[in-house]
Scaffold this motif. Structure first.
Motif, PDB file in Angstrom:
ATOM      1  N   VAL A  25       0.855  -1.198   0.000  1.00  0.00           N
ATOM      2  CA  VAL A  25       0.000   0.000   0.000  1.00  0.00           C
ATOM      3  C   VAL A  25       0.884   1.239   0.000  1.00  0.00           C
ATOM      4  CG1 VAL A  25      -1.751   1.284   1.234  1.00  0.00           C
ATOM      5  CG2 VAL A  25      -1.882  -1.225   1.155  1.00  0.00           C
ATOM      6  N   ASP A  26       0.552   2.177  -0.934  1.00  0.00           N
ATOM      7  CA  ASP A  26       1.259   3.465  -0.964  1.00  0.00           C
ATOM      8  C   ASP A  26       0.494   4.485  -0.110  1.00  0.00           C
ATOM      9  OD1 ASP A  26       3.523   3.088  -2.792  1.00  0.00           O
ATOM     10  OD2 ASP A  26       1.946   2.641  -4.270  1.00  0.00           O
ATOM     11  N   ASN A  27       1.273   5.438   0.436  1.00  0.00           N
ATOM     12  CA  ASN A  27       0.679   6.495   1.254  1.00  0.00           C
ATOM     13  C   ASN A  27       0.175   7.622   0.354  1.00  0.00           C
ATOM     14  OD1 ASN A  27       1.371   5.756   4.241  1.00  0.00           O
ATOM     15  ND2 ASN A  27       3.278   5.367   3.105  1.00  0.00           N
ATOM     16  N   PRO A  71      -3.624  -6.422   2.387  1.00  0.00           N
ATOM     17  CA  PRO A  71      -2.907  -6.364   3.671  1.00  0.00           C
ATOM     18  C   PRO A  71      -2.443  -4.909   3.943  1.00  0.00           C
ATOM     19  CG  PRO A  71      -1.477  -7.283   1.988  1.00  0.00           C
ATOM     20  CD  PRO A  71      -2.799  -7.083   1.318  1.00  0.00           C
ATOM     21  N   LEU A  72      -2.959  -4.326   5.010  1.00  0.00           N
ATOM     22  CA  LEU A  72      -2.527  -2.973   5.441  1.00  0.00           C
ATOM     23  C   LEU A  72      -1.428  -3.153   6.463  1.00  0.00           C
ATOM     24  CD1 LEU A  72      -6.055  -1.321   5.886  1.00  0.00           C
ATOM     25  CD2 LEU A  72      -4.550  -1.234   3.883  1.00  0.00           C
ATOM     26  N   SER A 122      -0.765  -0.124  -8.891  1.00  0.00           N
ATOM     27  CA  SER A 122      -1.581  -1.341  -8.816  1.00  0.00           C
ATOM     28  C   SER A 122      -1.077  -2.251  -7.723  1.00  0.00           C
ATOM     29  CB  SER A 122      -1.542  -2.094 -10.160  1.00  0.00           C
ATOM     30  OG  SER A 122      -2.125  -1.303 -11.173  1.00  0.00           O
ATOM     31  N   ILE A 123      -1.997  -2.760  -6.953  1.00  0.00           N
ATOM     32  CA  ILE A 123      -1.647  -3.680  -5.871  1.00  0.00           C
ATOM     33  C   ILE A 123      -1.782  -5.107  -6.410  1.00  0.00           C
ATOM     34  CG2 ILE A 123      -2.307  -4.506  -3.590  1.00  0.00           C
ATOM     35  CD1 ILE A 123      -3.243  -1.729  -2.935  1.00  0.00           C
ATOM     36  N   THR A 124      -0.674  -5.873  -6.351  1.00  0.00           N
ATOM     37  CA  THR A 124      -0.686  -7.259  -6.817  1.00  0.00           C
ATOM     38  C   THR A 124      -0.719  -8.241  -5.673  1.00  0.00           C
ATOM     39  OG1 THR A 124       1.721  -7.269  -6.914  1.00  0.00           O
ATOM     40  CG2 THR A 124       0.564  -6.595  -8.907  1.00  0.00           C
ATOM     41  N   GLU A 125      -0.274  -7.779  -4.481  1.00  0.00           N
ATOM     42  CA  GLU A 125      -0.256  -8.682  -3.322  1.00  0.00           C
ATOM     43  C   GLU A 125      -1.623  -8.653  -2.670  1.00  0.00           C
ATOM     44  OE1 GLU A 125       1.861  -9.150   1.055  1.00  0.00           O
ATOM     45  OE2 GLU A 125       2.756  -7.797  -0.423  1.00  0.00           O
ATOM     46  N   THR A 126      -2.538  -9.435  -3.163  1.00  0.00           N
ATOM     47  CA  THR A 126      -3.878  -9.522  -2.615  1.00  0.00           C
ATOM     48  C   THR A 126      -4.231 -10.968  -2.388  1.00  0.00           C
ATOM     49  OG1 THR A 126      -4.885  -9.615  -4.814  1.00  0.00           O
ATOM     50  CG2 THR A 126      -4.609  -7.427  -3.854  1.00  0.00           C
TER      51      THR A 126
END
Length: 595
Positions: free
Chosen positions: A489-491, A505-506, A537-541
């Protein structure tokens, strides 16, 4: 030079200046004539009559003779050489000022003949008598003049007696003030009239006044040809001094103050020149006593100048007050309680009026929890039996019943957990002043997050009078040492792109394990309008399964992990996931949900 004319015998012609004085029998010369309403002709004699101090006006003109037998054709004054007339009185020249008879103007100049060319002269005199007024003619031309027709007699009559006799009183006696006589008075009269004889007098005999009087009028009357005159003189006689009456207090007793004697004065004739009442007083100084105190004396006078004196009178006077002695503590130091002053009193004369005045105290009365550099005691007046008194107090002291004021200041912004930081304090005292340090620092406890309270106990600071300070406190806020979100996750302000329905995942760190109750509830989503900006894009899901969301801690990475489950219904929308931490702070990340 003009050619001399043929003149009748007896007429002299001089070319440069001719004074023509014609003798009787000379004829055919130009005549100088006089006219006027003031002229009276009787028996061929012209007269003008005035009263001394008065005047009369006559007119002169030159009458040309019809025959030309004086060596000059026509009017002698009209030949380019004028005729000038001057005047004499009884043979003496007349001027406009300074002569017995005056003429205004004193000369006349003619260049024409005939009554239509008349000129006026006003004759005046203040000297009674008879004066023959003659004319003298001067003319540098030809011809001759006869001035006899211009001669007249000026009669100056003395003024009539128009004033009555002059009456002057002469008063002899001793003159006092305001025209009052203070002795017998004799009045005599002087009666004179320089213009006529005094024919009768009345009341003009000498008179002597021997009794007091507020005003006796004597009148002298005298008559002459000028009329009757009266002169009165009023005599005021007062040879008696004023009368003084004084009310004298008992001269055998003692008095506690100066004594006054009231007096009244009167005068039955001229009256008092000053007040009718006055007071005579002793003048014994304070703190002394005497059995022979004397008043002043007073001299009174009447308007005539007669005087009378009252006093001095003698009395016993005691003006010495009781003696009071007080033991006064040091007035330069501060006291933590009210201060008392002990006093004793005595009187060596008439004695104390109140026996309790022999010993007494004067005390300050400062309220609790106050301070003042000028606390005053009461005062007390001690009197003796005759009223002399002494007042003692108030006395001023510095009384401090109030402890120092302590101000405690905590940091106003959030404080990171487990960091070292201090609060500051300062102390002031409006009375005796702070004893010791007036400021300092206190280390704050930052081990627990949330709102914290720091308390300084009572008595931490005292003043120079021994008064302790009260307890004080301040609050401060402790927050976690937030690391921000870790990958995937980016801020903010990066938009995280994730497939709706997947679990994300946070991951974050709080600088060590802080327990598992760090969150105030589950993360919540705030949907917002999708905006421009960076995306990632978030790939770790993970595939979403019911109940898969929750908080975990990984000690090897010092990271908290919250698996956040998204909803497929969010596809095509944007939102902010918000974490509410137990320290009261909120943290967020931005997401775009795709299908």
């Amino acid at each position: 030079m003009r050619e001399k004319s043929s003149l009748p015998r007896g007429v002299l012609f001089v070319m440069t200046l001719v004074f023509i004085a014609l003798v009787p029998g000379l004829v055919l010369a130009d005549e100088v004539r006089v006219t006027g309403n003031a002229i009276v002709i009787s028996g061929g004699v012209k007269t003008v009559t005035i009263t001394a101090g008065g005047s009369a006006t006559v007119s002169y003109y030159i009458q040309q003779q019809p025959a030309n037998q004086d060596g000059q054709q026509g009017c002698n004054a009209n030949d380019g050489s004028p005729a000038t007339l001057t005047f004499k009185a009884n043979g003496s020249p007349i001027s406009s000022t300074g002569t017995t008879v005056t003429a205004n103007p004193s000369t006349l100049t003619f260049t024409q003949c005939g009554q239509g060319n008349s000129q006026s002269v006003t004759f005046s005199s203040s000297t009674p008598g008879t004066f023959v007024i003659t004319v003298q003619v001067s003319d540098t031309g030809h011809g001759s003049y006869d001035a006899n027709p211009a001669t007249f007699t000026l009669i100056v009559n003395p003024p009539p007696d128009s004033t009555p006799p002059l009456i002057t009183p002469a008063v002899s006696g001793t003159l006092g003030n305001d025209s009052w006589y203070v002795s017998d008075v004799t009045v005599t009269w002087s009666v004179t009239d320089p213009e006529s004889s005094v024919t009768s007098t009345s009341g003009c005999d000498p008179t002597t006044i021997t009794a007091d009087t507020t005003g006796l009028t004597l009148t002298c009357t005298a008559t002459s040809a000028g009329g009757t005159a009266s002169q009165a003189v009023t005599i005021k006689r007062d040879a008696t001094p004023p009368e003084i009456l004084c009310a004298v207090p008992d001269q055998s007793m003692w008095y506690g103050d100066n004594v006054s004697v009231s007096c009244s004065a009167s005068d039955s004739t001229s009256g008092l020149a000053g007040p009718s009442t006055f007071t005579l007083s002793t003048s014994v100084p304070v703190n002394t006593e005497t059995s022979a105190a004397t008043t002043n004396s007073q001299t009174v006078s009447d308007y005539a100048g007669n005087t009378a004196t009252a006093g001095p009178f003698t009395f016993k006077i005691d003006r010495k007050a009781p003696t009071v002695s007080c033991t006064v503590p040091d007035q330069t130091v501060w006291y933590a309680a009210d201060v008392s002053v002990t006093c004793t009193a005595s009187d060596g004369g008439s004695g104390l009026a109140d026996a309790t005045d022999a010993t007494f105290s004067l005390t300050t009365s400062v309220p609790a929890d106050t301070e003042t550099p000028s606390a005053t005691t009461s005062s007390r007046t001690v009197a003796d039996m005759v009223g002399n008194s002494t007042t003692v107090g108030p006395y001023s002291f510095k009384v401090d019943k109030k402890g120092p004021t302590v101000t405690l200041s905590c940091p106003t912004g959030p404080i990171l957990q487990n960091t070292t930081i201090s609060a500051t304090w300062s102390a002031t005292d409006g009375g005796s002043g702070v004893a010791g340090a007036t400021s300092g620092n206190v280390l704050l406890d930052t081990t627990q997050v949330g709102s914290q309270t720091l308390t300084l106990p009572a008595g931490l600071v005292v003043d120079n009078a021994g008064n302790p300070s009260s307890s004080v406190n301040c609050t401060y806020q402790v927050v976690y040492q937030w690391s921000g979100f870790f990958a995937p996750v980016d801020n903010p302000s990066v938009w995280n792109v994730v497939q709706a329905g997947r679990s994300v995942p946070l991951k974050f760190s709080l600088n060590g394990y802080q327990g598992m109750n760090i969150l105030l509830g589950a993360p919540r989503v705030q949907f917002v309008t999708c905006g421009a900006g960076l995306t990632d894009s978030i790939t770790e899901t993970e595939a979403s399964t019911a109940g898969s969301s929750g908080l975990q801690y990984d000690p090897t990475t010092d990271q908290y992990i919250y698996v956040w489950k998204t909803d497929k219904a969010w596809a095509g929308r944007c939102g902010k996931v918000v974490l509410l931490l137990k320290d009261g702070t909120t943290r967020e990340a931005w997401f775009q949900f795709r299908r």
